[in-house]
Enzyme design. Structure first.
Site, PDB file in Angstrom:
ATOM      1  N   LYS A 140     -24.703  -2.881  -0.567  1.00 22.77           N
ATOM      2  CA  LYS A 140     -25.838  -1.990  -0.286  1.00 22.77           C
ATOM      3  C   LYS A 140     -26.270  -1.879   0.776  1.00 22.77           C
ATOM      4  O   LYS A 140     -26.522  -2.779   1.565  1.00 22.77           O
ATOM      5  CB  LYS A 140     -26.990  -2.922  -1.263  1.00 22.77           C
ATOM      6  CG  LYS A 140     -26.719  -2.836  -2.971  1.00 22.77           C
ATOM      7  CD  LYS A 140     -27.890  -3.702  -3.397  1.00 22.77           C
ATOM      8  CE  LYS A 140     -29.263  -2.816  -3.460  1.00 22.77           C
ATOM      9  NZ  LYS A 140     -30.191  -3.766  -4.386  1.00 22.77           N
ATOM     10  N   ILE A 141     -26.761  -0.732   1.271  1.00 23.73           N
ATOM     11  CA  ILE A 141     -27.231  -0.465   2.720  1.00 23.73           C
ATOM     12  C   ILE A 141     -28.421   0.384   2.606  1.00 23.73           C
ATOM     13  O   ILE A 141     -28.594   1.454   1.703  1.00 23.73           O
ATOM     14  CB  ILE A 141     -26.152   0.372   3.607  1.00 23.73           C
ATOM     15  CG1 ILE A 141     -24.759  -0.215   3.666  1.00 23.73           C
ATOM     16  CG2 ILE A 141     -26.511   0.941   4.892  1.00 23.73           C
ATOM     17  CD1 ILE A 141     -23.675   0.839   4.263  1.00 23.73           C
TER      18      ILE A 141
END
Length: 372
Positions: A140-141
């Protein structure tokens, strides 16, 4: 009994659980959700891990081993969280295999303190992918300005990404552009882009929480009439943007080379205002090729009394635009709201991460062997 979750799944909505803990893994509860409630994915975030580790007793042995080794608190947190994600990935692996990588996914987030720094975010994403070491992990960014080039670079290395903390339509379009740019770079390097997947987590309930607060402050009848409409309208217009992108020549060229579409994922779907139906952000956001990641309470509410009536997104775009336009007319700035929500979103995850580090440090100190 009706089976609302099955109907939701049949409409093309992938049901993911927004929660994870070691107890859920070791007790078999996660496997039961897959078998009985049509759950096909799991998302995590710093808040979820902070709650799991601070309240759970399933981490004692690992914490004792980490303390004996004298590791730093940052390393300890990463060893603990990646272990949970790796084990969850193993449980969901059959779903991943059966759907050719589309589902059976477990997400883990980069350190939120890196949210405004591109290069460290890329390095952290690579490290997390290496630590978890499972093909069905999503890294997750956050969709910050610094996160956008990081998304492109990480995708270009062949790592699958869950883009998080998206609040605005403009930023969502930038996220879709970043994903396509990453695929184009991966393809140019000779990577098999059919193995790369992504979802874009578009946050829902927080939009209503902030806008409703502003509408209440205005206090007019016109303002009050708009309460509870903004979040659904915003998400529906995000789906319209998704349809436009996957219908364009740029995407069709990538799809022709095997690329997978970056599905919209409805995040923050737990209803904050008890005046609203507790399934609001599920039943009003039904459309093919979407993901809805739900807290367990929302999942149970949908299973118990959710009314799935088919596609509730397509065909609503004119009304959705009218609802957002009406906000501007009464004096609520959409741009100001989404900008604030992004700032607060990063800050909340940073605070949860700090709490997680603090509680883990205390547990390590308690278990550190005394010097002889």
């Amino acid at each position: 009994m009706t089976d609302a979750l099955k109907r939701l799944s049949d409409e093309g909505v992938a049901i993911w659980l927004d929660d994870l803990s070691r107890k859920r893994i070791t007790s078999g509860a996660l496997g039961e959700l897959l078998d009985e409630q049509h759950v096909v994915g799991v998302t995590t975030n710093p808040t979820i891990f902070q709650k799991a580790i601070s309240e759970g007793d399933g981490y004692d042995d690992q914490l004792s081993d980490l303390a004996a080794r004298g590791v730093s608190v940052d390393e300890a947190v990463r060893m603990i969280t990646t272990a949970d994600v790796r084990d969850a990935c193993d449980i969901l692996r059959p779903l991943y295999d059966a759907t050719n990588g589309r589902d059976g996914r477990v997400s883990i987030e980069v350190d939120p303190r890196l949210a405004h720094r591109t290069r460290p975010t890329v390095a952290e994403a690579k490290q997390l992918a290496w630590l978890v070491d499972r093909p069905n992990a999503y890294i997750k960014i956050p969709a910050t300005e610094a996160g956008l080039p990081a998304i492109t670079e990480v995708i270009a290395t062949g790592i699958s990404v869950n883009v998080t903390l998206i609040f605005s339509l403009e930023r969502y379009r930038a996220v879709m552009d970043a994903y396509q740019a990453g695929l184009e770079q991966a393809d140019a390097k000779g990577l098999d882009i059919s193995t790369i997947h992504s979802v874009a987590s578009f946050f829902v309930s927080r939009v209503d929480s902030e806008i409703d607060k502003r509408l209440d402050a205005l206090g007019t009848d016109a303002a009050k009439a708009l309460k509870g409409k903004a979040a659904v309208a915003n998400a529906r217009l995000a789906y319209e943007a998704y349809e436009e992108v996957v219908g364009a020549d740029r995407w069709k060229a990538l799809a022709g080379r095997g690329a997978n579409a970056q599905r919209p994922l409805w995040a923050s779907t737990g209803v904050k205002d008890p005046a609203y139906p507790d399934t609001l952000y599920v039943t009003e956001l039904v459309a093919p090729d979407t993901v809805n990641t739900m807290p367990e309470a929302t999942l149970e509410a949908t299973d118990d009394h959710g009314e799935i009536t088919g596609d509730t997104i397509r065909g609503t775009y004119a009304q959705a635009r009218a609802d957002l336009d009406a906000l501007e007319k009464v004096g609520v700035s959409y741009d100001d709201v989404v900008r604030l929500l992004e700032v607060e979103g990063v800050e909340k995850f940073e605070a949860s991460w700090a709490d997680l580090l603090g509680s883990t440090q205390a547990e390590l100190a308690r278990r550190t062997p005394k010097e002889a």
